[in-house]
Scaffold this active site. Structure first.
Site, mmCIF file in Angstrom:
data_model
loop_
_atom_site.group_PDB
_atom_site.id
_atom_site.type_symbol
_atom_site.label_atom_id
_atom_site.label_comp_id
_atom_site.label_asym_id
_atom_site.label_seq_id
_atom_site.Cartn_x
_atom_site.Cartn_y
_atom_site.Cartn_z
ATOM 1 C CG HIS A 136 -2.171 -0.803 1.043
ATOM 2 N ND1 HIS A 136 -3.329 -0.303 0.478
ATOM 3 C CD2 HIS A 136 -2.437 -2.088 1.355
ATOM 4 C CE1 HIS A 136 -4.256 -1.246 0.463
ATOM 5 N NE2 HIS A 136 -3.741 -2.347 0.994
ATOM 6 C CD GLU A 205 -4.923 -8.896 2.872
ATOM 7 O OE1 GLU A 205 -5.031 -7.896 2.122
ATOM 8 O OE2 GLU A 205 -4.156 -8.936 3.841
ATOM 9 C CG HIS A 208 -4.403 -6.376 -1.154
ATOM 10 N ND1 HIS A 208 -3.759 -5.564 -0.246
ATOM 11 C CD2 HIS A 208 -3.562 -6.467 -2.214
ATOM 12 C CE1 HIS A 208 -2.589 -5.194 -0.727
ATOM 13 N NE2 HIS A 208 -2.452 -5.735 -1.937
#
Length: 236
Positions: A136, A205, A208
């Protein structure tokens, strides 16, 4: 070190730009800002930024989604995350797990090691090393889900950031109950739209997705026996 962190980065220098609000729904107020995460120290003072090329692909994903599902829209839960925010959330998650397990503070070293290993199954290490940035922190990764035409979040079978196997993208794939099958169908709708625009999905995830960072390159190479790619986005 995780496998994807061995991928070479050839930083392209593309700028961070705001995610255009006219195309997407947003989680507001932002969940990490509500907790006190230090975005005020970042270059953007906001989590809703991505690299220009990633924003372009995200718009393409929304277009692809609405071609097949007119009543659905992508909701941006989280995007750019400075390393300081990554550290804050790792610490927060550690403390949440420790409290849930009834640990006394300060947590003993052996117990601390067990908890932190669990945390790092889902949260990237807040590394300041330019060779191993948290995804991120590159501006190339984001967390998303779906909302309906009334801006209500679609139930995907687990909450974003839930630390359990229910967060794995295909957790409900083999479910024989109608509700589990529906959860899997919804996750596939999101995945298909994002994949069609060039994103890769985190193996653990469902929310994501990334494009151009080390994880994207590693997943692309893992799924492709042809030309191998490297990352074009490093820590911003």
């Amino acid at each position: 070190m995780k496998p994807y962190q061995q991928i070479e980065i050839n930083e392209c220098g593309e700028p961070l730009v705001p995610i255009p609000p006219e195309y997407f729904a947003f989680e507001t107020p932002h969940p990490y800002q509500k907790l006190g995460a230090p975005y005020h120290n970042s270059k953007t003072n906001s989590p809703y930024y991505l690299r220009q090329g990633v924003v372009d692909s995200l718009v393409a994903a929304q277009t692809q989604l609405q071609q097949n599902h007119q009543n659905l829209q992508i909701l941006i839960f989280d995007a750019y995350r400075p390393v300081e925010v990554q550290q804050f959330m790792v610490d927060y998650t550690f403390n949440q797990i420790a409290v849930a397990q009834g640990c006394e503070f300060p947590v003993s070293e052996d117990k601390r090691q067990v908890i932190i290993e669990h945390v790092y199954q889902f949260w990237a290490v807040p590394s300041l090393d330019r060779a191993t940035p948290p995804p991120h922190s590159t501006g190339a990764a984001l967390d998303v889900t779906l909302v309906d035409k009334n801006q209500r979040q679609i139930d995907m079978g687990s909450a974003i950031d839930e630390i359990s196997e229910r967060s794995y993208p295909d957790y409900y794939a083999a479910g024989d109950e109608p509700q589990k099958q529906e959860y899997h169908r919804r996750r596939q709708i999101l995945k298909n739209a994002m994949n069609a625009a060039g994103f890769q999905q985190h193996p653990h995830e469902w929310w994501h997705f990334c494009q151009g960072d080390q994880m994207w390159a590693w997943l692309t190479n893992h799924n492709n026996s042809g030309t191998q790619v490297i990352a074009r986005y490093g820590r911003y």
